[in-house]
Motif scaffolding. Structure first.
Motif, PDB file in Angstrom:
ATOM      1  N   SER A   1       0.824  -1.202   0.000  1.00  0.00           N
ATOM      2  CA  SER A   1       0.000   0.000   0.000  1.00  0.00           C
ATOM      3  C   SER A   1       0.863   1.259   0.000  1.00  0.00           C
ATOM      4  O   SER A   1       0.607   2.217  -0.735  1.00  0.00           O
ATOM      5  CB  SER A   1      -0.930  -0.001   1.212  1.00  0.00           C
ATOM      6  OG  SER A   1      -1.734   1.143   1.233  1.00  0.00           O
ATOM      7  N   GLY A   2       1.915   1.258   0.829  1.00  0.00           N
ATOM      8  CA  GLY A   2       2.824   2.402   0.865  1.00  0.00           C
ATOM      9  C   GLY A   2       3.515   2.621  -0.467  1.00  0.00           C
ATOM     10  O   GLY A   2       3.676   3.761  -0.921  1.00  0.00           O
ATOM     11  N   ALA A   3       3.919   1.535  -1.110  1.00  0.00           N
ATOM     12  CA  ALA A   3       4.568   1.640  -2.424  1.00  0.00           C
ATOM     13  C   ALA A   3       3.599   2.214  -3.456  1.00  0.00           C
ATOM     14  O   ALA A   3       3.988   3.074  -4.267  1.00  0.00           O
ATOM     15  CB  ALA A   3       5.071   0.271  -2.876  1.00  0.00           C
ATOM     16  N   ASN A   4       2.357   1.755  -3.418  1.00  0.00           N
ATOM     17  CA  ASN A   4       1.352   2.289  -4.343  1.00  0.00           C
ATOM     18  C   ASN A   4       1.097   3.763  -4.084  1.00  0.00           C
ATOM     19  O   ASN A   4       0.957   4.554  -5.030  1.00  0.00           O
ATOM     20  CB  ASN A   4       0.051   1.493  -4.233  1.00  0.00           C
ATOM     21  CG  ASN A   4       0.163   0.107  -4.819  1.00  0.00           C
ATOM     22  OD1 ASN A   4       0.983  -0.148  -5.690  1.00  0.00           O
ATOM     23  ND2 ASN A   4      -0.658  -0.805  -4.326  1.00  0.00           N
ATOM     24  N   ASN A   5       1.048   4.144  -2.825  1.00  0.00           N
ATOM     25  CA  ASN A   5       0.838   5.545  -2.475  1.00  0.00           C
ATOM     26  C   ASN A   5       1.987   6.412  -2.970  1.00  0.00           C
ATOM     27  O   ASN A   5       1.774   7.501  -3.514  1.00  0.00           O
ATOM     28  CB  ASN A   5       0.649   5.683  -0.966  1.00  0.00           C
ATOM     29  CG  ASN A   5       0.136   7.046  -0.574  1.00  0.00           C
ATOM     30  OD1 ASN A   5      -0.727   7.615  -1.227  1.00  0.00           O
ATOM     31  ND2 ASN A   5       0.665   7.570   0.507  1.00  0.00           N
ATOM     32  N   LEU A   6       3.208   5.925  -2.801  1.00  0.00           N
ATOM     33  CA  LEU A   6       4.377   6.668  -3.295  1.00  0.00           C
ATOM     34  C   LEU A   6       4.327   6.791  -4.811  1.00  0.00           C
ATOM     35  O   LEU A   6       4.574   7.869  -5.367  1.00  0.00           O
ATOM     36  CB  LEU A   6       5.668   5.993  -2.851  1.00  0.00           C
ATOM     37  CG  LEU A   6       6.971   6.656  -3.302  1.00  0.00           C
ATOM     38  CD1 LEU A   6       7.042   8.118  -2.873  1.00  0.00           C
ATOM     39  CD2 LEU A   6       8.163   5.884  -2.749  1.00  0.00           C
ATOM     40  N   LYS A   7       3.994   5.710  -5.483  1.00  0.00           N
ATOM     41  CA  LYS A   7       3.902   5.742  -6.944  1.00  0.00           C
ATOM     42  C   LYS A   7       2.848   6.759  -7.400  1.00  0.00           C
ATOM     43  O   LYS A   7       3.076   7.535  -8.334  1.00  0.00           O
ATOM     44  CB  LYS A   7       3.552   4.354  -7.473  1.00  0.00           C
ATOM     45  CG  LYS A   7       3.455   4.287  -8.974  1.00  0.00           C
ATOM     46  CD  LYS A   7       3.105   2.886  -9.439  1.00  0.00           C
ATOM     47  CE  LYS A   7       2.978   2.854 -10.965  1.00  0.00           C
ATOM     48  NZ  LYS A   7       2.565   1.513 -11.430  1.00  0.00           N
ATOM     49  N   ASN A   8       1.717   6.772  -6.713  1.00  0.00           N
ATOM     50  CA  ASN A   8       0.636   7.686  -7.072  1.00  0.00           C
ATOM     51  C   ASN A   8       0.970   9.147  -6.797  1.00  0.00           C
ATOM     52  O   ASN A   8       0.357  10.044  -7.381  1.00  0.00           O
ATOM     53  CB  ASN A   8      -0.649   7.307  -6.334  1.00  0.00           C
ATOM     54  CG  ASN A   8      -1.220   5.992  -6.799  1.00  0.00           C
ATOM     55  OD1 ASN A   8      -0.964   5.542  -7.913  1.00  0.00           O
ATOM     56  ND2 ASN A   8      -2.002   5.354  -5.946  1.00  0.00           N
ATOM     57  N   HIS A   9       1.918   9.395  -5.900  1.00  0.00           N
ATOM     58  CA  HIS A   9       2.260  10.776  -5.526  1.00  0.00           C
ATOM     59  C   HIS A   9       3.716  11.129  -5.832  1.00  0.00           C
ATOM     60  O   HIS A   9       4.244  12.102  -5.294  1.00  0.00           O
ATOM     61  CB  HIS A   9       1.963  10.989  -4.040  1.00  0.00           C
ATOM     62  CG  HIS A   9       0.511  10.890  -3.722  1.00  0.00           C
ATOM     63  ND1 HIS A   9      -0.074   9.729  -3.276  1.00  0.00           N
ATOM     64  CD2 HIS A   9      -0.481  11.802  -3.826  1.00  0.00           C
ATOM     65  CE1 HIS A   9      -1.357   9.925  -3.105  1.00  0.00           C
ATOM     66  NE2 HIS A   9      -1.641  11.170  -3.442  1.00  0.00           N
ATOM     67  N   LYS A  10       4.351  10.369  -6.717  1.00  0.00           N
ATOM     68  CA  LYS A  10       5.767  10.621  -6.992  1.00  0.00           C
ATOM     69  C   LYS A  10       6.003  12.009  -7.576  1.00  0.00           C
ATOM     70  O   LYS A  10       7.017  12.634  -7.288  1.00  0.00           O
ATOM     71  CB  LYS A  10       6.367   9.534  -7.876  1.00  0.00           C
ATOM     72  CG  LYS A  10       5.888   9.472  -9.290  1.00  0.00           C
ATOM     73  CD  LYS A  10       6.583   8.346 -10.045  1.00  0.00           C
ATOM     74  CE  LYS A  10       6.075   8.186 -11.433  1.00  0.00           C
ATOM     75  NZ  LYS A  10       6.288   9.312 -12.324  1.00  0.00           N
ATOM     76  N   ASP A  11       5.057  12.516  -8.356  1.00  0.00           N
ATOM     77  CA  ASP A  11       5.227  13.861  -8.925  1.00  0.00           C
ATOM     78  C   ASP A  11       5.246  14.926  -7.829  1.00  0.00           C
ATOM     79  O   ASP A  11       6.024  15.883  -7.899  1.00  0.00           O
ATOM     80  CB  ASP A  11       4.116  14.160  -9.932  1.00  0.00           C
ATOM     81  CG  ASP A  11       4.203  13.282 -11.174  1.00  0.00           C
ATOM     82  OD1 ASP A  11       5.306  12.746 -11.463  1.00  0.00           O
ATOM     83  OD2 ASP A  11       3.181  13.118 -11.860  1.00  0.00           O
ATOM     84  N   LEU A  12       4.412  14.760  -6.822  1.00  0.00           N
ATOM     85  CA  LEU A  12       4.407  15.691  -5.692  1.00  0.00           C
ATOM     86  C   LEU A  12       5.747  15.623  -4.955  1.00  0.00           C
ATOM     87  O   LEU A  12       6.328  16.656  -4.630  1.00  0.00           O
ATOM     88  CB  LEU A  12       3.261  15.366  -4.727  1.00  0.00           C
ATOM     89  CG  LEU A  12       3.262  16.144  -3.411  1.00  0.00           C
ATOM     90  CD1 LEU A  12       3.068  17.634  -3.661  1.00  0.00           C
ATOM     91  CD2 LEU A  12       2.196  15.605  -2.472  1.00  0.00           C
ATOM     92  N   VAL A  13       6.252  14.423  -4.721  1.00  0.00           N
ATOM     93  CA  VAL A  13       7.530  14.264  -4.029  1.00  0.00           C
ATOM     94  C   VAL A  13       8.658  14.834  -4.884  1.00  0.00           C
ATOM     95  O   VAL A  13       9.586  15.458  -4.362  1.00  0.00           O
ATOM     96  CB  VAL A  13       7.788  12.792  -3.643  1.00  0.00           C
ATOM     97  CG1 VAL A  13       9.136  12.630  -2.951  1.00  0.00           C
ATOM     98  CG2 VAL A  13       6.672  12.272  -2.739  1.00  0.00           C
ATOM     99  N   ASP A  14       8.578  14.672  -6.199  1.00  0.00           N
ATOM    100  CA  ASP A  14       9.570  15.285  -7.091  1.00  0.00           C
ATOM    101  C   ASP A  14       9.640  16.794  -6.862  1.00  0.00           C
ATOM    102  O   ASP A  14      10.715  17.380  -6.839  1.00  0.00           O
ATOM    103  CB  ASP A  14       9.225  15.032  -8.569  1.00  0.00           C
ATOM    104  CG  ASP A  14       9.594  13.641  -9.046  1.00  0.00           C
ATOM    105  OD1 ASP A  14      10.401  12.959  -8.383  1.00  0.00           O
ATOM    106  OD2 ASP A  14       9.071  13.239 -10.103  1.00  0.00           O
TER     107      ASP A  14
END
Length: 172
Positions: free
Chosen positions: A16-29
């Protein structure tokens, strides 16, 4: 009240955490400004955790120690950029701490996160505050205090996520 989680829940939390990171990677970028605003932190972390999940998926049993070792191996082998390497070290420390356990309490999770933070700091030659290192350190320190007061895993995790977000908001 849920006082512990088992291997299946550990697996589900990481997926779930990995999916959440994938879904928000642009924000983290967009959050990345150190050492330069190169805009790839979310992408690198997402690629790193994706490799960890691929390795996790090879583990048939929901044995917490085996799951941790798979996550550690996958994240290390797939680490991309500085942020991916740091993430892999956090996961390595967590994996070391949970090895041999059949279930995890809120205190086990807090200690694992603290070990992940400690391992990540040791892996960086010149740790810089105001980065992912700060967020994991402050969150783990808070987790150790919160785990003493909150045995319910769900409530503990809510508190931990809130503090992690507060820590993130305090960073440059």
């Amino acid at each position: 009240m849920i006082q512990y989680i088992d291997g299946k829940q550990v697996r589900n939390m990481f997926v779930s955490g990995a999916n959440n990171l994938k879904n928000h990677k642009d924000l983290v970028d967009k959050l990345n400004v150190f050492p330069v605003p190169d805009g790839d932190t979310g992408t690198n972390m997402s690629l790193t955790i994706s490799c960890a999940i691929k390795e996790l998926n090879k583990v048939e049993k929901d044995d917490i120690g085996q799951l941790g070792k798979a996550l550690s191996k996958g994240s290390l082998m797939g680490a991309r950029g500085n942020s991916g390497v740091i993430l892999s070290q956090i996961i390595r420390g967590i994996a070391q701490s949970i090895d041999g356990k059949e279930t995890l309490t809120s205190m086990d999770i807090a200690k694992a996160l603290k070990n992940g933070s400690d391992i990540a700091y040791k892996a960086v030659i010149k740790p810089v505050e105001g980065t992912i290192l700060t967020v994991v350190r402050e969150s783990s320190e808070y987790a150790l205090k919160a785990a003493v007061l909150e045995e319910d895993i769900i409530e503990f995790m809510k508190l931990l996520v809130k503090e992690a977000n507060n820590s993130l908001n305090r960073t440059p």
